[in-house]
Design an enzyme around this catalytic site. Sequence first.
Site, PDB file in Angstrom:
ATOM      1  N   ASP A  88       5.089  38.195 -11.395  1.00  0.00           N
ATOM      2  CA  ASP A  88       4.937  38.195  -9.940  1.00  0.00           C
ATOM      3  C   ASP A  88       4.003  37.092  -9.428  1.00  0.00           C
ATOM      4  OD1 ASP A  88       2.637  39.239 -11.040  1.00  0.00           O
ATOM      5  OD2 ASP A  88       2.669  41.131  -9.957  1.00  0.00           O
ATOM      6  N   HIS A  89       3.137  36.568 -10.287  1.00  0.00           N
ATOM      7  CA  HIS A  89       2.157  35.576  -9.834  1.00  0.00           C
ATOM      8  C   HIS A  89       2.708  34.147  -9.854  1.00  0.00           C
ATOM      9  CE1 HIS A  89      -0.716  38.835 -10.171  1.00  0.00           C
ATOM     10  NE2 HIS A  89      -1.720  38.057  -9.821  1.00  0.00           N
ATOM     11  N   ASP A 142      -5.001  43.361 -14.287  1.00  0.00           N
ATOM     12  CA  ASP A 142      -5.110  42.846 -12.929  1.00  0.00           C
ATOM     13  C   ASP A 142      -6.077  43.756 -12.187  1.00  0.00           C
ATOM     14  OD1 ASP A 142      -3.499  40.861 -10.952  1.00  0.00           O
ATOM     15  OD2 ASP A 142      -4.286  42.626  -9.934  1.00  0.00           O
ATOM     16  N   ARG A 165      -7.997  39.184  -0.552  1.00  0.00           N
ATOM     17  CA  ARG A 165      -9.220  38.393  -0.705  1.00  0.00           C
ATOM     18  C   ARG A 165      -9.155  37.122   0.120  1.00  0.00           C
ATOM     19  NH1 ARG A 165      -8.944  39.549  -7.156  1.00  0.00           N
ATOM     20  NH2 ARG A 165     -10.184  41.431  -7.021  1.00  0.00           N
ATOM     21  N   SER A 190     -11.417  39.098  -9.552  1.00  0.00           N
ATOM     22  CA  SER A 190     -10.264  39.331 -10.427  1.00  0.00           C
ATOM     23  C   SER A 190     -10.659  39.800 -11.821  1.00  0.00           C
ATOM     24  CB  SER A 190      -9.458  38.044 -10.542  1.00  0.00           C
ATOM     25  OG  SER A 190      -9.979  37.256 -11.591  1.00  0.00           O
ATOM     26  N   ARG A 195      -9.326  38.282 -14.444  1.00  0.00           N
ATOM     27  CA  ARG A 195      -8.884  37.210 -15.341  1.00  0.00           C
ATOM     28  C   ARG A 195      -9.891  36.964 -16.454  1.00  0.00           C
ATOM     29  NH1 ARG A 195      -9.352  33.230 -10.259  1.00  0.00           N
ATOM     30  NH2 ARG A 195      -8.004  34.900  -9.556  1.00  0.00           N
TER      31      ARG A 195
END
Length: 641
Positions: free
Chosen positions: A64-65, A119, A379, A533, A535
Amino acid sequence: MGLTITEKIIKNHLIEGDMTPGKPIGIKIDQTLTQDATGTMAYLEFEATGLDRVKTELSVSYVDHNLLQSDFRNADDHRFLQSIAAKYGLYFSRPGNGICHQVHLERFAVPGKTLLGSDSHTPTAGGCGMLAMGAGGLDVAMAMAGQPFFFNMPKVVGVHLTGELTEWVSARDIILELLRRLTVKGGVGKVMEYFGPGVATLSVPDRATIANLGTELGATGTLFPSDEVTKEFLKAQARESDWQPLEADPDANYAEIIEINLSELEPMIACPSSPDNVVPVKEVAGQPVSQVIIGSCANSSLRDLMVAAKTLENRETSKEVSFEINPGSRQVLENGDELGVLKTLIHAGARIHQSGCLGCIGMGQAPATDTISLRTFTRNFPGRSGTKNDKVYLCSPETAVASAITGKITDPRDLGPAPQLEMPDQFIINDNGIIPPLEDGSNVEIIRGPNIKPLPEFDPMPEDLKATVLLKLEDNITTDHIMPAGSKILPLRSNVPAISEYVFSQIDPEFAKRAKNNAPSIIVGGENYGQGSSREHAALAPRYLGVRAKLVKSFARIHKANLINFGILPLTFVNPEDYNSISQGEQLTISGIKQALLDGADTVEVKHEDGSTFEARLDLSERERQILASGSLLNWVKAQL
Ligand code: MIC
Ligand code: SF4
């Protein structure tokens, strides 16, 4: 004594530790999710375990990213992920099928179960009574390998909802109000649990919006009860059998209770450049906007698109505004089409995009210079939109569409009576965007494009650490500062050497070079360091450049866990004033650090170049100490085997 929902779910899943707030626990994870930007790394890590199939009840790999395919790299990653899912027994949600959190809520979330996702907005599923948490890819890989997930037992904060929302005020305004009151660090170490008569007035998508943005409070998770509203939602998704009732005991003991009277709320907006910079819309109304987008995992459900469409019936959007719709999922698109929602939006001037994260993570949709972009996204950290010095405001779909009509920031109440929404009892369900797991994937070949590079190896913690202070930073540094995203950098997520070149690039374009020339190094920061995030590249890439420690006033939960997983020492000041004694460029020495870790020391002495010293805290569990001493979680796991 009665239990909260959080305590009930944790109790049912507890593997290690006791449920004392702040103390480490390990729980069983029933479901996992990954998205493509964190997933490639998570599956490289899963492969390193040598297992032939995931051990969870259900695991889903979403794309999706990284939907922008400006060269081979993202497309290669999509094929890699699809082949991994086939080989190891995962569901695969294809590119364009939707944002992981929206699709997971629709098709997979189950009240009472646990979900771990790579995520930070994974708590969205808490809208449906699921204990859902974000984590780094490596923690998710370990959960897929059947390992418990380790975190600190959260405090449970009760949010007591009374009253009912008035016209034009929606779920988004509830969480904006909470962000205004508590700020981006108000939820750290806590689960926000909603209760009281106001809860029944909120639909599951409303609850999901609130749970999603609990992440912006820094919360570990957000939970709503599973009630008749949840049952109706699951029924509309043809999943009624997944329903079970779940609520807190009447005498549940919350660490703290926050009161919100829904009837008193008004439309709110987060101003640049932090999700907690919240004021009532009327305070900033009248400023011209150039772009309005309804989308992201926070606000892109059918309900949100319907609000926009109903408001736009017999109206048009301003010619000065680019009005854009990023539907949360194909289900939203297909149902929106059936109900005429898309037609109204298109007719009123909307640009309809595919389902996915898109501009929320700087994959396109960057706003024009010096203009205001109004978004329903999660964000608005500086530069995240892809435009330097951006002016991004975050608001509800109601405020967004009202502003798209007038061309100025507008309190939707100025439009007159609010439209009535009628949601379908039954959604059109079409799972052709989801490929189910194979019975046996042993013959599947993994497709690996040239951009996928093996994981780097990391050495153990040295006996003594002498490190150069490469950067001294302020409070609330985000992972977007540490490891920026956007269309240029995201395609490098499966290539650690290449992505490392961009560490802190927004703050200091020379950082990567300086780090390589001055290893080992240390970063100094303020409160809530690493917010945002999940990440893990924000730990992995600095580690690759030789960063061995971070010394800050306090950490955000997921980032601290990621630092530990990749062998970066997370230190906090015993006396926050010692922050002032440190200068960028100096060398700090911690003698006997490895032994201190292994001995369980709570503090260590840090020496300045001039010989003066101060104390830093090691707030770590036994397991975390061993991981840090061995240099990374993977080193530690391999040593155990
Ligand atoms: C985000 O919203 O910042 C992201 C992009 O979804 C991240 C994950 C990532 O960086 O891949 C998150 O929220 O965890
Ligand atoms: Fe995607 Fe934005 Fe949600 Fe992150 S916050 S998962 S980028 S939509």
